[in-house]
Design a protein around this motif. Structure first.
Motif, PDB file in Angstrom:
ATOM      1  N   LYS A  52     129.394  18.041  -5.654  1.00 45.38           N
ATOM      2  CA  LYS A  52     128.338  19.345  -5.812  1.00 45.38           C
ATOM      3  C   LYS A  52     127.300  17.414  -5.716  1.00 45.38           C
ATOM      4  O   LYS A  52     126.087  18.006  -5.207  1.00 45.38           O
ATOM      5  CB  LYS A  52     128.279  19.668  -7.004  1.00 45.38           C
ATOM      6  N   ASN A  53     127.453  16.531  -6.435  1.00 41.45           N
ATOM      7  CA  ASN A  53     126.430  15.462  -6.444  1.00 41.45           C
ATOM      8  C   ASN A  53     126.402  14.725  -4.895  1.00 41.45           C
ATOM      9  O   ASN A  53     125.919  14.220  -4.653  1.00 41.45           O
ATOM     10  CB  ASN A  53     127.718  14.128  -7.655  1.00 41.45           C
ATOM     11  N   ASN A  54     127.947  15.502  -4.085  1.00 44.38           N
ATOM     12  CA  ASN A  54     128.073  14.162  -3.179  1.00 44.38           C
ATOM     13  C   ASN A  54     127.197  14.955  -1.937  1.00 44.38           C
ATOM     14  O   ASN A  54     126.572  14.693  -0.582  1.00 44.38           O
ATOM     15  CB  ASN A  54     129.033  13.411  -2.229  1.00 44.38           C
ATOM     16  N   THR A  55     127.301  16.354  -2.615  1.00 42.86           N
ATOM     17  CA  THR A  55     127.047  17.309  -0.913  1.00 42.86           C
ATOM     18  C   THR A  55     125.574  18.326  -1.365  1.00 42.86           C
ATOM     19  O   THR A  55     125.050  18.324  -0.053  1.00 42.86           O
ATOM     20  CB  THR A  55     128.399  18.790  -1.257  1.00 42.86           C
ATOM     21  N   LEU A  56     125.563  18.382  -2.445  1.00 43.80           N
ATOM     22  CA  LEU A  56     123.918  19.684  -2.547  1.00 43.80           C
ATOM     23  C   LEU A  56     122.689  19.048  -3.604  1.00 43.80           C
ATOM     24  O   LEU A  56     122.982  17.706  -4.444  1.00 43.80           O
ATOM     25  CB  LEU A  56     124.708  20.644  -4.143  1.00 43.80           C
ATOM     26  N   THR A  57     121.940  18.937  -3.503  1.00 49.01           N
ATOM     27  CA  THR A  57     120.795  18.899  -3.867  1.00 49.01           C
ATOM     28  C   THR A  57     120.686  19.234  -5.576  1.00 49.01           C
ATOM     29  O   THR A  57     121.543  20.351  -5.331  1.00 49.01           O
ATOM     30  CB  THR A  57     119.358  18.883  -3.100  1.00 49.01           C
ATOM     31  N   ASN A  58     119.414  18.923  -6.152  1.00 54.97           N
ATOM     32  CA  ASN A  58     120.580  20.055  -7.598  1.00 54.97           C
ATOM     33  C   ASN A  58     119.507  21.347  -7.358  1.00 54.97           C
ATOM     34  O   ASN A  58     120.234  22.300  -8.458  1.00 54.97           O
ATOM     35  CB  ASN A  58     119.072  19.377  -8.133  1.00 54.97           C
ATOM     36  N   ILE A  61     123.890  27.958  -6.612  1.00 52.97           N
ATOM     37  CA  ILE A  61     124.756  28.466  -6.827  1.00 52.97           C
ATOM     38  C   ILE A  61     125.363  28.830  -8.547  1.00 52.97           C
ATOM     39  O   ILE A  61     125.877  30.398  -8.644  1.00 52.97           O
ATOM     40  CB  ILE A  61     125.797  27.423  -5.790  1.00 52.97           C
ATOM     41  N   LEU A  62     125.178  28.248  -8.726  1.00 56.68           N
ATOM     42  CA  LEU A  62     125.677  28.206 -10.503  1.00 56.68           C
ATOM     43  C   LEU A  62     124.435  30.319 -11.195  1.00 56.68           C
ATOM     44  O   LEU A  62     124.861  30.342 -11.636  1.00 56.68           O
ATOM     45  CB  LEU A  62     124.632  26.851 -11.477  1.00 56.68           C
ATOM     46  N   ALA A  63     123.802  30.095 -10.526  1.00 56.84           N
ATOM     47  CA  ALA A  63     122.637  31.547 -11.226  1.00 56.84           C
ATOM     48  C   ALA A  63     123.632  32.202 -10.604  1.00 56.84           C
ATOM     49  O   ALA A  63     123.693  33.402 -11.579  1.00 56.84           O
ATOM     50  CB  ALA A  63     121.319  31.319 -10.606  1.00 56.84           C
ATOM     51  N   PHE A  64     124.125  32.109  -9.365  1.00 56.04           N
ATOM     52  CA  PHE A  64     124.582  33.610  -8.607  1.00 56.04           C
ATOM     53  C   PHE A  64     126.238  33.614  -9.622  1.00 56.04           C
ATOM     54  O   PHE A  64     126.816  34.818  -9.673  1.00 56.04           O
ATOM     55  CB  PHE A  64     125.340  33.187  -7.369  1.00 56.04           C
ATOM     56  N   ILE A  65     126.898  32.701  -9.911  1.00 49.72           N
ATOM     57  CA  ILE A  65     127.821  32.534 -10.669  1.00 49.72           C
ATOM     58  C   ILE A  65     127.398  33.321 -11.918  1.00 49.72           C
ATOM     59  O   ILE A  65     128.241  33.568 -13.185  1.00 49.72           O
ATOM     60  CB  ILE A  65     128.493  31.496 -10.530  1.00 49.72           C
ATOM     61  N   ILE A  66     126.258  32.829 -12.371  1.00 56.92           N
ATOM     62  CA  ILE A  66     126.608  33.054 -14.017  1.00 56.92           C
ATOM     63  C   ILE A  66     125.769  34.699 -13.625  1.00 56.92           C
ATOM     64  O   ILE A  66     126.220  35.479 -14.617  1.00 56.92           O
ATOM     65  CB  ILE A  66     125.099  32.284 -14.642  1.00 56.92           C
ATOM     66  N   GLY A  67     125.061  35.056 -12.899  1.00 59.26           N
ATOM     67  CA  GLY A  67     125.181  36.926 -12.863  1.00 59.26           C
ATOM     68  C   GLY A  67     126.646  37.429 -12.716  1.00 59.26           C
ATOM     69  O   GLY A  67     126.390  39.002 -13.101  1.00 59.26           O
ATOM     70  N   PHE A  68     127.427  37.066 -11.956  1.00 57.72           N
ATOM     71  CA  PHE A  68     128.644  37.982 -12.481  1.00 57.72           C
ATOM     72  C   PHE A  68     129.482  37.360 -13.092  1.00 57.72           C
ATOM     73  O   PHE A  68     129.506  38.497 -13.654  1.00 57.72           O
ATOM     74  CB  PHE A  68     129.532  37.020 -10.627  1.00 57.72           C
ATOM     75  N   LEU A 110     128.132  26.003 -18.621  1.00 55.18           N
ATOM     76  CA  LEU A 110     128.440  25.787 -16.506  1.00 55.18           C
ATOM     77  C   LEU A 110     127.211  24.407 -15.958  1.00 55.18           C
ATOM     78  O   LEU A 110     127.859  23.585 -15.956  1.00 55.18           O
ATOM     79  CB  LEU A 110     127.840  26.821 -15.863  1.00 55.18           C
ATOM     80  N   GLY A 111     126.215  23.964 -17.534  1.00 61.14           N
ATOM     81  CA  GLY A 111     125.127  23.554 -16.914  1.00 61.14           C
ATOM     82  C   GLY A 111     125.623  22.303 -16.990  1.00 61.14           C
ATOM     83  O   GLY A 111     125.763  20.991 -16.756  1.00 61.14           O
ATOM     84  N   ARG A 112     126.377  22.092 -18.313  1.00 58.62           N
ATOM     85  CA  ARG A 112     126.622  20.789 -19.305  1.00 58.62           C
ATOM     86  C   ARG A 112     128.076  20.275 -18.374  1.00 58.62           C
ATOM     87  O   ARG A 112     128.425  19.090 -18.054  1.00 58.62           O
ATOM     88  CB  ARG A 112     126.743  20.819 -20.664  1.00 58.62           C
ATOM     89  N   THR A 119     107.770  29.828 -13.335  1.00 56.06           N
ATOM     90  CA  THR A 119     107.434  28.422 -12.122  1.00 56.06           C
ATOM     91  C   THR A 119     108.275  28.741 -10.649  1.00 56.06           C
ATOM     92  O   THR A 119     109.356  29.471 -10.857  1.00 56.06           O
ATOM     93  CB  THR A 119     107.238  26.926 -12.322  1.00 56.06           C
ATOM     94  N   MET A 120     108.322  28.613  -9.734  1.00 52.85           N
ATOM     95  CA  MET A 120     108.642  28.813  -8.329  1.00 52.85           C
ATOM     96  C   MET A 120     109.798  28.180  -8.421  1.00 52.85           C
ATOM     97  O   MET A 120     111.090  28.559  -8.218  1.00 52.85           O
ATOM     98  CB  MET A 120     108.102  28.137  -7.085  1.00 52.85           C
ATOM     99  N   ALA A 121     110.135  27.007  -9.771  1.00 53.06           N
ATOM    100  CA  ALA A 121     111.497  26.586  -9.750  1.00 53.06           C
ATOM    101  C   ALA A 121     112.438  27.567 -10.532  1.00 53.06           C
ATOM    102  O   ALA A 121     113.582  27.471 -10.460  1.00 53.06           O
ATOM    103  CB  ALA A 121     111.203  24.993 -10.491  1.00 53.06           C
ATOM    104  N   SER A 122     111.723  28.076 -11.748  1.00 53.15           N
ATOM    105  CA  SER A 122     112.553  28.863 -12.554  1.00 53.15           C
ATOM    106  C   SER A 122     112.501  30.084 -12.223  1.00 53.15           C
ATOM    107  O   SER A 122     113.259  31.146 -12.147  1.00 53.15           O
ATOM    108  CB  SER A 122     111.728  28.698 -13.781  1.00 53.15           C
ATOM    109  N   LEU A 123     111.816  30.756 -11.394  1.00 50.15           N
ATOM    110  CA  LEU A 123     111.611  32.703 -10.878  1.00 50.15           C
ATOM    111  C   LEU A 123     112.603  32.428  -9.790  1.00 50.15           C
ATOM    112  O   LEU A 123     113.529  33.588 -10.160  1.00 50.15           O
ATOM    113  CB  LEU A 123     110.184  32.465 -10.424  1.00 50.15           C
ATOM    114  N   VAL A 124     112.913  31.932  -8.555  1.00 48.97           N
ATOM    115  CA  VAL A 124     113.643  31.670  -8.329  1.00 48.97           C
ATOM    116  C   VAL A 124     115.773  32.019  -8.950  1.00 48.97           C
ATOM    117  O   VAL A 124     116.202  32.842  -8.341  1.00 48.97           O
ATOM    118  CB  VAL A 124     113.640  30.906  -6.453  1.00 48.97           C
ATOM    119  N   PRO A 125     116.275  30.905  -9.481  1.00 46.65           N
ATOM    120  CA  PRO A 125     117.217  30.758  -9.936  1.00 46.65           C
ATOM    121  C   PRO A 125     117.406  32.681 -10.787  1.00 46.65           C
ATOM    122  O   PRO A 125     118.637  33.315 -10.948  1.00 46.65           O
ATOM    123  CB  PRO A 125     117.124  29.845 -10.708  1.00 46.65           C
TER     124      PRO A 125
END
Length: 590
Positions: free
Chosen positions: A9-15, A21-28, A141-143, A187-193
């Motif tokens: 995650k640290n090497n490949t993905l942006t925050n 991705i975590l939002a999707f996992i949380i939803g499931f 999951l966030g922590r 905000t857009m940062a919170s709306l989409v997740p």
């Protein structure tokens, strides 16, 4: 394995990508938890209620709820070993004061405890426990993936939204719930997740349980402007019922709180009250959605009178309105008795229940007395549900969209808005906070959409107080004080006695003209040089009040004491403002 995922995650993905991705996992995961909770409740109810009579009273109602609460209490006391009641309030508390930290056991403990309580007839809802479960999933999951504080708070909101979306199949209601109740900024940062979590939970809930909604609703009589007076009056009634709901709930909870250290006493009192009420009014058994469905699906007096099956009122249709009114007013007592005795559940479903009964009671009485234009009972049952929820939760949008989504009743959107807004306006005259936020508001720990206040709420005394500070005693001669000042970086030194009681402060600026007069070093003591403290801070003081004291005194530093005036440390203005600016930067970052 987890370490490799974190490294990837640290090497490949942006925050932002990691958050999606975590939002999707949380939803499931939240949808799975909701499915399991509802499945467990239905399984327990089927096993326990098999063979219950509809024509006469069921004596098992006097026993089964008490057994359920006792089992729940044992589970919480010996397995969980933590307080898991007031689920949504605990989420608000975690966001406001604990950097969105929710303990890992909350990802499953609330599901088990509430399933036992509700399945055995506890008169509470499953929504608050599942919201706590979803939020706990997001927090952990966030922590686990080392996300920053703001992102963890957002993931807690994603979990709450997914829980509402999953249990009700209502993704929009899940979104607005996090905005209105949990105070997550839009905000857009919170709306989409949040949308990702909500729609994911919604889709998987459809896959798990099919396409049916919580209630079957068919609009038989379209709303018209001639019904505006009745709709507005219902909104007023819902606002007053919301006030009764909140005041009665707080009153009952305060009484049970007096017995919190007496396990069997509160079980006995709460269990007797609950079982007696369920025996008299079986509609109070469990969440009560089956009772509301009778009003939603019934067409005639005979259909609606089924609500009295299994009660002492059976066979007396002329007492329908009396029965409905008694159930409506005693539901709150049954709910608080369930939790007060040691059960686990929320007030989400009870607010819907009370609202549904209030809407039916209002419309049926209106029609029976021919007060005005005919008001369809099933429509007003829905409107009442939205109205009381809007009032109790201070969340009109949640009430509007939830009722529209769980019934497919979008044709009633205008009256839903009218009732919810009127109810919200009425309750605001008497109560400025929701039932979930009242406790935190009293402590000054409530997060709001006001950024400055929210940052102060999240800022804790522990993060700014300097516990290791240099102190001096009143008997200390001046020459020793000068020695202490030369080895200390502090401009202000607390003066304490032998028992660490705060007596005053030495301000180096006030004694500057003495420092270079060595002939005075043996003439003065600290008690002669100290000045009164301009203001005192307390360990548990809200940061908004701390800031106000600094502004009022223009002090560079202020001492922190406990209730007995023992010095606990010092808060400097420089450190306080640095922590504040850092939190503002984190809180405002997109």
């Amino acid at each position: 394995m987890i370490a490799k995922l974190i490294a990837w995650k640290n090497n490949t993905l942006t925050n932002k990508q990691a958050t999606y991705i975590l939002a999707f996992i949380i939803g499931f995961l939240a949808s799975v938890a909701a499915f399991m909770l509802h499945g467990l409740i239905k399984l327990i109810q089927r096993l326990l209620s098999y063979g219950f009579f509809t024509e006469r009273a069921n004596w098992l109602f006097l026993v089964v709820p008490v057994v359920g609460i006792y089992l729940t209490s044992l589970f919480i006391k010996y397995v969980v070993r933590d307080n898991i009641s007031h689920g949504i309030t605990r989420v608000l508390y975690a966001i406001a004061t604990k950097n969105s930290l929710i303990r890992a056991h909350n990802t499953w403990s609330s599901v088990v405890a509430s399933a036992i309580t509700i399945g055995c007839g506890g008169s509470v809802g499953a929504e608050a426990p599942i919201v706590l479960t979803g939020s706990a999933i997001g927090s952990n999951l966030g922590r686990l993936f080392n996300m920053n504080k703001r992102t963890v708070m957002l993931l807690v909101g994603c979990g709450a939204a997914a829980a509402i979306a999953g249990i009700f199949k209502a993704p929009i209601a899940g979104l607005v719930f996090t905005l209105e109740v949990l105070m997550i900024d839009l905000t857009m940062a919170s709306l989409v997740p949040i949308l990702i979590s909500s729609i994911t939970a919604d889709i998987f809930s459809y896959l798990f349980t099919g396409t049916s909604t919580l209630f079957t609703f068919h609009l038989d009589s379209a709303w018209s402007v001639e019904r505006i007076p009745g709709t507005v009056l219902l909104g007023v009634m819902c606002g007053l019922m919301s006030l009764y709901f909140m005041r009665m709930m707080n009153f009952c909870e305060s009484k049970y709180a007096m017995m919190r250290h007496h396990f069997y006493a509160k079980l006995l009192v709460g269990g007797l009250v609950l079982s007696s009420l369920i025996f008299l009014f079986p509609a109070l058994y469990g969440e009560g959605y089956d009772a509301i469905a009778i009003f939603m699906e019934g067409q005639t007096e005979a259909d609606w009178s089924k609500i009295m099956d299994g009660s002492l009122f059976y066979g007396h249709p002329e007492l329908l309105l009396v029965y409905v009114a008694l159930v409506m007013f005693t539901k709150i007592v049954a709910t608080s008795s369930t939790n007060g005795a040691g059960g686990c559940g929320g007030t989400f479903a009870p607010s819907l229940f009370v609202g549904g009964f209030a809407g039916f009671l209002f419309a049926h009485f209106w029609n029976k007395e021919q007060i005005g234009m005919y008001l369809p009972e099933k429509n007003f049952t829905l409107l009442g549900m939205a109205g009381v929820m809007a009032g109790v939760m201070h969340a009109p949008l949640t009430g509007i969209f939830l009722i529209a989504e769980i019934t497919g009743g979008y044709q009633l959107f205008v009256p839903l808005i009218i009732v919810s807004v009127v109810s919200f306006m009425v309750i605001n005259i008497f109560e400025s906070h929701s039932i979930y936020a009242m406790r935190l508001a009293r402590e000054g720990r409530l997060l709001t959409h006001h950024t400055d206040r929210s940052v102060l709420t999240m800022l804790s005394m522990g993060s700014v107080v300097e516990r290791e500070c240099t102190t001096v005693t009143p008997e200390m001669p001046m020459y020793k004080l000068i020695s202490v000042l030369t080895s200390s970086r502090d401009m202000l030194l607390p003066v304490v006695d032998d028992n660490k009681h705060l007596l005053g402060m030495i301000d180096i600026n006030k004694i500057r003209h003495y420092v270079f007069r060595t002939e005075l070093y043996h003439r003065f003591r600290v008690s002669q040089l100290m000045v009164p403290v301009p203001a005192i801070l307390y360990d548990n003081e809200p940061m908004e009040e701390v800031m106000a004291k600094f502004d009022a005194t223009n002090a560079d530093a202020l001492p922190v004491v406990d209730i007995d005036n023992h010095l606990q440390g010092i808060v400097s203005k420089t450190r306080l403002y640095h922590a504040y600016r850092q939190l503002v930067a984190d809180f405002s970052a997109e």
